[in-house]
Design a protein around this motif. Structure first.
Motif, PDB file in Angstrom:
ATOM      1  N   TRP A  31     -21.211   8.277  -3.239  1.00 17.62           N
ATOM      2  CA  TRP A  31     -22.159   6.795  -3.176  1.00 17.62           C
ATOM      3  C   TRP A  31     -22.783   6.606  -4.484  1.00 17.62           C
ATOM      4  O   TRP A  31     -23.141   5.458  -4.833  1.00 17.62           O
ATOM      5  N   PHE A  35     -22.682   3.189  -6.937  1.00 17.91           N
ATOM      6  CA  PHE A  35     -23.655   2.263  -7.313  1.00 17.91           C
ATOM      7  C   PHE A  35     -23.674   2.511  -8.849  1.00 17.91           C
ATOM      8  O   PHE A  35     -23.879   1.011  -9.283  1.00 17.91           O
ATOM      9  N   PHE A  39     -22.892  -1.439 -10.674  1.00 16.83           N
ATOM     10  CA  PHE A  39     -24.142  -2.047 -10.685  1.00 16.83           C
ATOM     11  C   PHE A  39     -24.220  -3.418 -11.668  1.00 16.83           C
ATOM     12  O   PHE A  39     -24.629  -4.636 -11.242  1.00 16.83           O
ATOM     13  N   SER A  42     -22.463  -6.343 -10.061  1.00 16.47           N
ATOM     14  CA  SER A  42     -22.966  -6.714  -8.932  1.00 16.47           C
ATOM     15  C   SER A  42     -24.090  -7.886  -9.378  1.00 16.47           C
ATOM     16  O   SER A  42     -24.627  -8.768  -8.705  1.00 16.47           O
ATOM     17  N   ARG A  43     -24.538  -7.548 -10.487  1.00 11.95           N
ATOM     18  CA  ARG A  43     -25.647  -8.490 -10.988  1.00 11.95           C
ATOM     19  C   ARG A  43     -25.166  -9.714 -11.732  1.00 11.95           C
ATOM     20  O   ARG A  43     -25.975 -10.697 -12.061  1.00 11.95           O
ATOM     21  N   LYS A  52     -22.280  -6.493  -3.385  1.00  6.87           N
ATOM     22  CA  LYS A  52     -23.450  -6.020  -3.491  1.00  6.87           C
ATOM     23  C   LYS A  52     -23.885  -5.344  -2.118  1.00  6.87           C
ATOM     24  O   LYS A  52     -24.792  -4.151  -2.287  1.00  6.87           O
ATOM     25  N   LYS A  53     -23.435  -5.778  -0.935  1.00 10.31           N
ATOM     26  CA  LYS A  53     -23.565  -4.980   0.018  1.00 10.31           C
ATOM     27  C   LYS A  53     -23.146  -3.386  -0.006  1.00 10.31           C
ATOM     28  O   LYS A  53     -23.916  -2.773   0.575  1.00 10.31           O
ATOM     29  N   TYR A  56     -25.475  -1.312  -2.352  1.00  9.15           N
ATOM     30  CA  TYR A  56     -26.551  -0.937  -1.947  1.00  9.15           C
ATOM     31  C   TYR A  56     -26.939  -0.257  -0.969  1.00  9.15           C
ATOM     32  O   TYR A  56     -27.558   0.559  -0.814  1.00  9.15           O
ATOM     33  N   SER A  58     -24.634   2.043  -0.324  1.00  5.24           N
ATOM     34  CA  SER A  58     -24.076   3.404  -1.227  1.00  5.24           C
ATOM     35  C   SER A  58     -25.508   3.929  -1.718  1.00  5.24           C
ATOM     36  O   SER A  58     -25.732   5.186  -1.529  1.00  5.24           O
ATOM     37  N   LEU A  59     -26.343   3.275  -2.375  1.00  7.02           N
ATOM     38  CA  LEU A  59     -27.707   3.671  -2.903  1.00  7.02           C
ATOM     39  C   LEU A  59     -28.453   4.160  -1.887  1.00  7.02           C
ATOM     40  O   LEU A  59     -28.962   5.349  -1.982  1.00  7.02           O
ATOM     41  N   GLY A  60     -28.370   3.538  -0.641  1.00  7.91           N
ATOM     42  CA  GLY A  60     -29.267   3.989   0.321  1.00  7.91           C
ATOM     43  C   GLY A  60     -29.110   5.161   1.055  1.00  7.91           C
ATOM     44  O   GLY A  60     -29.729   6.189   1.174  1.00  7.91           O
TER      45      GLY A  60
END
Length: 98
Positions: A31, A35, A39, A42-43, A52-53, A56, A58-60
Motif C-alpha cells: 500500500w 501511494f 502520488f 495523481s496530482r 486518486k481513490k 489514498y 492505500s495510504l489509509g
C-alpha cells in the motif's frame, strides 16, 4: 515497473487497483509503495478519480496497519512478563550455538 509517462491512464488505474487489493494479503508495505509510486501522477490535472481513490485508500490502509502494529508492539513489550506462559508461547527465541 515501466515508466509512468509511457502508460495510459487506464493502465495507471489498473496497476494501482491491483496493488491496493494486493495489500489486503497482509502486505501493508505494498500500500505504501502504491501511494508513493502514483502520488505525482495523481496530482496532475488529467489524473482519473479512480487512481486518486486507490492511492489514498492505500495510504489509509497503510496508516491503519502502522497504528495496529505499533500498538501491539507497545503492549507486548510492556506486558510480556505479566502474561506468563502465554507470552512465552508466542515469543520466538533463537537459541545460541556452542
Amino acid at each position: 515497473m515501466p515508466k509512468l509517462e509511457k502508460m495510459s491512464s487506464e493502465e495507471h488505474v489498473n496497476i494501482s487497483k491491483k496493488m491496493f487489493y494486493g495489500g489486503f494479503a497482509f502486505l501493508p508495505l505494498l500500500w505504501l509503495v502504491n501511494f508513493l509510486y502514483f502520488f505525482r501522477t495523481s496530482r496532475e490535472a488529467t489524473a482519473p478519480k479512480a487512481l486518486k481513490k486507490y492511492i489514498y485508500l492505500s495510504l489509509g490502509g497503510c496508516m491503519v496497519w502502522f497504528v495496529l502494529l505499533t500498538t501491539w508492539y507497545g503492549l507486548f513489550v510492556n506486558r510480556r512478563s505479566a502474561w506468563g506462559q502465554t507470552a512465552d508461547r508466542i515469543t520466538v527465541v533463537i537459541p545460541k550455538g556452542l
